[in-house]
Design an enzyme around this catalytic site. Sequence first.
Site, PDB file in Angstrom:
ATOM      1  N   VAL A 295      53.923  34.375  61.010  1.00  0.00           N
ATOM      2  CA  VAL A 295      54.113  33.665  61.179  1.00  0.00           C
ATOM      3  C   VAL A 295      53.341  32.470  61.127  1.00  0.00           C
ATOM      4  O   VAL A 295      52.487  31.251  60.183  1.00  0.00           O
ATOM      5  CB  VAL A 295      55.034  32.877  62.460  1.00  0.00           C
TER       6      VAL A 295
ATOM      7  N   GLU B 256      49.638  33.044  59.064  1.00  0.00           N
ATOM      8  CA  GLU B 256      49.204  33.181  58.222  1.00  0.00           C
ATOM      9  C   GLU B 256      49.715  32.694  56.934  1.00  0.00           C
ATOM     10  O   GLU B 256      49.857  32.401  55.939  1.00  0.00           O
ATOM     11  CB  GLU B 256      49.089  35.211  57.610  1.00  0.00           C
TER      12      GLU B 256
ATOM     13  N   ASN C  78      48.715  54.553  65.187  1.00  0.00           N
ATOM     14  CA  ASN C  78      49.209  53.260  66.179  1.00  0.00           C
ATOM     15  C   ASN C  78      51.240  54.144  66.323  1.00  0.00           C
ATOM     16  O   ASN C  78      51.589  54.061  65.701  1.00  0.00           O
ATOM     17  CB  ASN C  78      49.445  52.375  65.754  1.00  0.00           C
TER      18      ASN C  78
ATOM     19  N   GLU D 282      44.008  44.394  62.460  1.00  0.00           N
ATOM     20  CA  GLU D 282      44.197  45.600  63.375  1.00  0.00           C
ATOM     21  C   GLU D 282      43.117  46.539  63.543  1.00  0.00           C
ATOM     22  O   GLU D 282      42.870  47.106  64.227  1.00  0.00           O
ATOM     23  CB  GLU D 282      45.103  45.207  64.693  1.00  0.00           C
TER      24      GLU D 282
ATOM     25  N   HIS E 240      46.666  42.213  72.292  1.00  0.00           N
ATOM     26  CA  HIS E 240      46.366  41.770  70.630  1.00  0.00           C
ATOM     27  C   HIS E 240      45.015  41.860  70.992  1.00  0.00           C
ATOM     28  O   HIS E 240      44.562  40.631  69.895  1.00  0.00           O
ATOM     29  CB  HIS E 240      47.504  39.926  70.583  1.00  0.00           C
TER      30      HIS E 240
ATOM     31  N   ARG F 117      61.100  37.892  72.380  1.00  0.00           N
ATOM     32  CA  ARG F 117      61.102  37.253  73.793  1.00  0.00           C
ATOM     33  C   ARG F 117      60.561  35.546  74.189  1.00  0.00           C
ATOM     34  O   ARG F 117      60.413  34.953  73.831  1.00  0.00           O
ATOM     35  CB  ARG F 117      59.312  37.598  73.936  1.00  0.00           C
TER      36      ARG F 117
ATOM     37  N   ARG G  14      45.648  52.815  68.632  1.00  0.00           N
ATOM     38  CA  ARG G  14      45.506  51.950  69.210  1.00  0.00           C
ATOM     39  C   ARG G  14      46.983  52.264  70.332  1.00  0.00           C
ATOM     40  O   ARG G  14      47.483  53.340  70.892  1.00  0.00           O
ATOM     41  CB  ARG G  14      46.782  51.191  68.287  1.00  0.00           C
TER      42      ARG G  14
ATOM     43  N   LEU H 147      50.688  34.619  66.186  1.00  0.00           N
ATOM     44  CA  LEU H 147      51.864  34.477  65.724  1.00  0.00           C
ATOM     45  C   LEU H 147      52.254  35.151  64.902  1.00  0.00           C
ATOM     46  O   LEU H 147      52.346  35.647  64.245  1.00  0.00           O
ATOM     47  CB  LEU H 147      52.026  33.010  65.353  1.00  0.00           C
TER      48      LEU H 147
END
Length: 412
Positions: free
Chosen positions: A338, A340, A10, A391, A187, A248, A98, A216
């Site tokens: 967030v 999890e 990545n 991921e 995502h 953001r 990725r 999140l």
Amino acid sequence: MTATRILVLNSGSSSVKYQLLDMRDDTRLAVGLVERIGEETSRLKHTPLTGGGESGGESREQNRPIADHDEALKAVAEELSRDGLGLDSPELAAIGHRVVHGGKQFTEPTVIDDAVLKEVERLIPVAPLHNPANLTGIRTAMALRPDLPQVAVFDTAFHTTMPESAARYAIDVETADAHRIRRYGFHGTSHAYVSRKTAELLGKRPQDVNVIVLHLGNGASASAVRGGVCVDTSMGLTPLEGLVMGTRSGDVDPAVIFHLMRVANMSADDIDVLLNKKSGLVGLCGDNDMREIRRRIDEGDEAARLAFDIYIHRLKKYIGSYYAVLGRVDAIAFTAGVGENAAPVREAAVAGLEELGLAVDGELNAVRSDEPRVISPEYARVAVAVVPTDEELEIARQTYALVANRVGERND
Ligand code: ADP
């Protein structure tokens, strides 16, 4: 010897994250990160995971200037070699990359060749921050192992199934098409993995369940997944649209942009930085870490409270709208940093939605675990779940599935 290892890369603009996995049993053999590439203070952290488990290895660090991605990847290759896991090993089947933006055309993981590189390059105008870094990583890896299949796994691919009614903005069609302006979503690897895992958790097949996935993390996005197929997602042309994120803004009236140009004399680049880097939770209260925000709320901090409330209000709006998009919802899955870990976010996001069949059991919600789990009470019509995302594993699986098929084809 059959090649069963996949290296997942990545590559960001100044970092490379990597994992080496063995696909026979999905175990991680090594994980690591090179950060601050191009600066004096670069750092490589490498952790071999021995003993077939996910733990055990002792991390090694290199703290020295690493000039570019080429040097970074060579350093990673050396670290892997020290553990007998080098890139020259015949057990390495492929490298999975990725790639953030695959536009409309890349609907699946794709073996990289010159034509693919050109297309990813053509998409740079819609992903100026991400695609160039991804390309650098790919080119560097290809130079190191030109004989090895290299696979691109796109963040946008899972969302290419969105119907035109969800993917198009209501702006002049000619202008939109001329500049490839539409909603792509991001995502996707996480939304794909988590929606499938959620079905598994419920003991059902993905094609039989409708799931709202709430990813999140520092970046955040929601998706509506009907029978395993994405029908809407909250990020758009870029990852700026949708939920309130760490830095953001998510959704704003687009007129805010030309208003700022006219009254504050800000340039397009200034506003880009404002909305992508200085907004969201950090813009509202100065912190983007949910742990810190919760700590400040406990101390009575008003700005942190308001930031949290705005974050939750937006989240609720997306839950409601995706409920309407799907018609029937079987599960809502919370994932990423967030989702999890932050029980108060999960509790607040579904509070007051009992009429929609949504509720969270306080005790189940408070449990900390790395395992997928249901946190709604038994009576609730809709399962609320916490499903840790992975991921890298998903990229490795997609890469391996593709190259294993190719080997099969060649043997046929
Ligand atoms: P990224 O988008 O960078 O991949 P992650 O999915 O790792 O982000 O999420 C990072 C965020 O997760 C942090 O900024 C923080 O807000 C949140 N987070 C991590 N651990 C916890 C925790 N224990 N409690 C609340 N929030 C957490």
